[in-house]
Design a protein around this motif. Structure first.
Motif, PDB file in Angstrom:
ATOM      1  N   VAL A  36       2.943 -61.096  19.913  1.00  0.00           N
ATOM      2  CA  VAL A  36       1.847 -60.842  20.845  1.00  0.00           C
ATOM      3  C   VAL A  36       1.631 -59.331  20.908  1.00  0.00           C
ATOM      4  O   VAL A  36       2.549 -58.580  21.242  1.00  0.00           O
ATOM      5  CB  VAL A  36       2.184 -61.379  22.254  1.00  0.00           C
ATOM      6  N   MET A  37       0.420 -58.912  20.552  1.00  0.00           N
ATOM      7  CA  MET A  37       0.157 -57.470  20.528  1.00  0.00           C
ATOM      8  C   MET A  37      -1.224 -57.135  21.049  1.00  0.00           C
ATOM      9  O   MET A  37      -2.085 -58.018  21.154  1.00  0.00           O
ATOM     10  CB  MET A  37       0.328 -56.924  19.111  1.00  0.00           C
ATOM     11  N   LYS A  38      -1.410 -55.882  21.327  1.00  0.00           N
ATOM     12  CA  LYS A  38      -2.716 -55.388  21.763  1.00  0.00           C
ATOM     13  C   LYS A  38      -3.699 -55.498  20.608  1.00  0.00           C
ATOM     14  O   LYS A  38      -3.356 -55.230  19.459  1.00  0.00           O
ATOM     15  CB  LYS A  38      -2.594 -53.931  22.220  1.00  0.00           C
ATOM     16  N   ASN A  39      -4.927 -55.899  20.925  1.00  0.00           N
ATOM     17  CA  ASN A  39      -6.012 -55.917  19.946  1.00  0.00           C
ATOM     18  C   ASN A  39      -6.770 -54.598  20.083  1.00  0.00           C
ATOM     19  O   ASN A  39      -7.507 -54.401  21.051  1.00  0.00           O
ATOM     20  CB  ASN A  39      -6.952 -57.100  20.203  1.00  0.00           C
ATOM     21  N   GLY A 161      -7.657 -58.646  25.523  1.00  0.00           N
ATOM     22  CA  GLY A 161      -7.224 -57.458  24.795  1.00  0.00           C
ATOM     23  C   GLY A 161      -6.011 -57.670  23.927  1.00  0.00           C
ATOM     24  O   GLY A 161      -5.401 -56.707  23.474  1.00  0.00           O
ATOM     25  N   GLU A 162      -5.638 -58.942  23.676  1.00  0.00           N
ATOM     26  CA  GLU A 162      -4.462 -59.229  22.845  1.00  0.00           C
ATOM     27  C   GLU A 162      -4.802 -60.144  21.676  1.00  0.00           C
ATOM     28  O   GLU A 162      -5.839 -60.818  21.660  1.00  0.00           O
ATOM     29  CB  GLU A 162      -3.359 -59.904  23.670  1.00  0.00           C
ATOM     30  N   ILE A 163      -3.875 -60.179  20.726  1.00  0.00           N
ATOM     31  CA  ILE A 163      -3.889 -61.116  19.603  1.00  0.00           C
ATOM     32  C   ILE A 163      -2.468 -61.651  19.460  1.00  0.00           C
ATOM     33  O   ILE A 163      -1.501 -60.924  19.689  1.00  0.00           O
ATOM     34  CB  ILE A 163      -4.257 -60.436  18.270  1.00  0.00           C
ATOM     35  N   VAL A 164      -2.360 -62.910  19.061  1.00  0.00           N
ATOM     36  CA  VAL A 164      -1.064 -63.495  18.711  1.00  0.00           C
ATOM     37  C   VAL A 164      -1.103 -63.786  17.213  1.00  0.00           C
ATOM     38  O   VAL A 164      -1.949 -64.552  16.747  1.00  0.00           O
ATOM     39  CB  VAL A 164      -0.790 -64.802  19.483  1.00  0.00           C
ATOM     40  N   TYR A 165      -0.224 -63.139  16.455  1.00  0.00           N
ATOM     41  CA  TYR A 165      -0.095 -63.406  15.020  1.00  0.00           C
ATOM     42  C   TYR A 165       1.142 -64.268  14.811  1.00  0.00           C
ATOM     43  O   TYR A 165       2.191 -64.018  15.424  1.00  0.00           O
ATOM     44  CB  TYR A 165       0.027 -62.103  14.232  1.00  0.00           C
ATOM     45  N   ILE A 166       1.041 -65.278  13.928  1.00  0.00           N
ATOM     46  CA  ILE A 166       2.072 -66.312  13.818  1.00  0.00           C
ATOM     47  C   ILE A 166       2.455 -66.562  12.353  1.00  0.00           C
ATOM     48  O   ILE A 166       1.578 -66.597  11.485  1.00  0.00           O
ATOM     49  CB  ILE A 166       1.559 -67.640  14.426  1.00  0.00           C
ATOM     50  N   LEU A 167       3.742 -66.762  12.121  1.00  0.00           N
ATOM     51  CA  LEU A 167       4.256 -67.250  10.840  1.00  0.00           C
ATOM     52  C   LEU A 167       5.014 -68.547  11.112  1.00  0.00           C
ATOM     53  O   LEU A 167       5.641 -68.689  12.164  1.00  0.00           O
ATOM     54  CB  LEU A 167       5.217 -66.243  10.199  1.00  0.00           C
TER      55      LEU A 167
END
Length: 194
Positions: A36-39, A161-167
């Motif tokens: 979970v990070m800032k976009n 204001g966030e994005i969740v990138y997933i593997l």
């Protein structure tokens, strides 16, 4: 502008031992890692978003390494993979698409000689939005026994204001897979498909 600002990383691993029929000889390990990070592009249109793609590579690498370790497997024991992203409500789908290269590259880097394209899903959502991450065999996309999906959700993400990138990764085929098609033992490994 600082492109990478991580709020948290969530890792989840499950062990499947049984699926109605006979118990699995070896339990199937399924795992996901969500960052979970800032976009940095939230709330406005930015024409050149490619710098973020390059900046995400070390993040992807750390996530892939973390996931393999959490699953308790050697990289060569990972047989399935997939990736995805959930963009917060003030971002655009294209911000999630920035994960295509770093997400796939990072898993290939950690797993070694993977041939198949990494399947992907992305969507715009809000707190607790779920996404099904598609998974298939790391070396041959046509191996039916490894077709699956893993649902991922982070209860408090993505915030505005966030994005969740997933593997996502798996250690083998579905428990009691039996729908025919190309077997993992029959992979030629020439084109990532068969």
């Amino acid at each position: 502008m600082e492109l990478i600002q991580i709020r948290k990383i969530v890792t989840q691993v499950e062990e499947e031992r049984h699926e109605f029929g006979p118990p699995a000889a070896t339990p199937l390990i399924r795992g996901t890692v969500a960052c979970v990070m800032k976009n940095p592009y939230a709330g406005r249109y930015v024409e050149d978003i490619l710098p973020m793609m390059e900046a995400l590579k070390p993040v992807g690498l750390e996530m892939a390494q973390r996931l393999v370790a959490a699953m308790g497997k050697a990289p060569k024991e990972i047989e399935g993979y997939g990736k995805g992203s959930i963009v917060g409500p003030d971002g655009e789908l294209e911000h999630g698409a920035l994960w295509h290269v770093p997400g796939g590259w990072s898993m290939r880097e950690v797993l070694g000689d993977s041939k198949a394209i990494v399947p992907s899903a992305k969507k715009v959502g809000t707190l607790g939005t779920a996404i099904d991450i598609p998974v298939h065999h790391v070396n041959a996309a046509y191996v039916r026994s490894h077709f699956t999906a893993i649902e991922v959700r982070v209860a408090d993400a993505p915030r505005a204001g966030e994005i969740v990138y997933i593997l996502a990764m798996t250690s083998g085929p579905r428990v009691n897979a039996r729908v025919g098609g190309l077997k993992a033992s029959e992979i030629k490994g020439e084109d990532g498909q068969r």
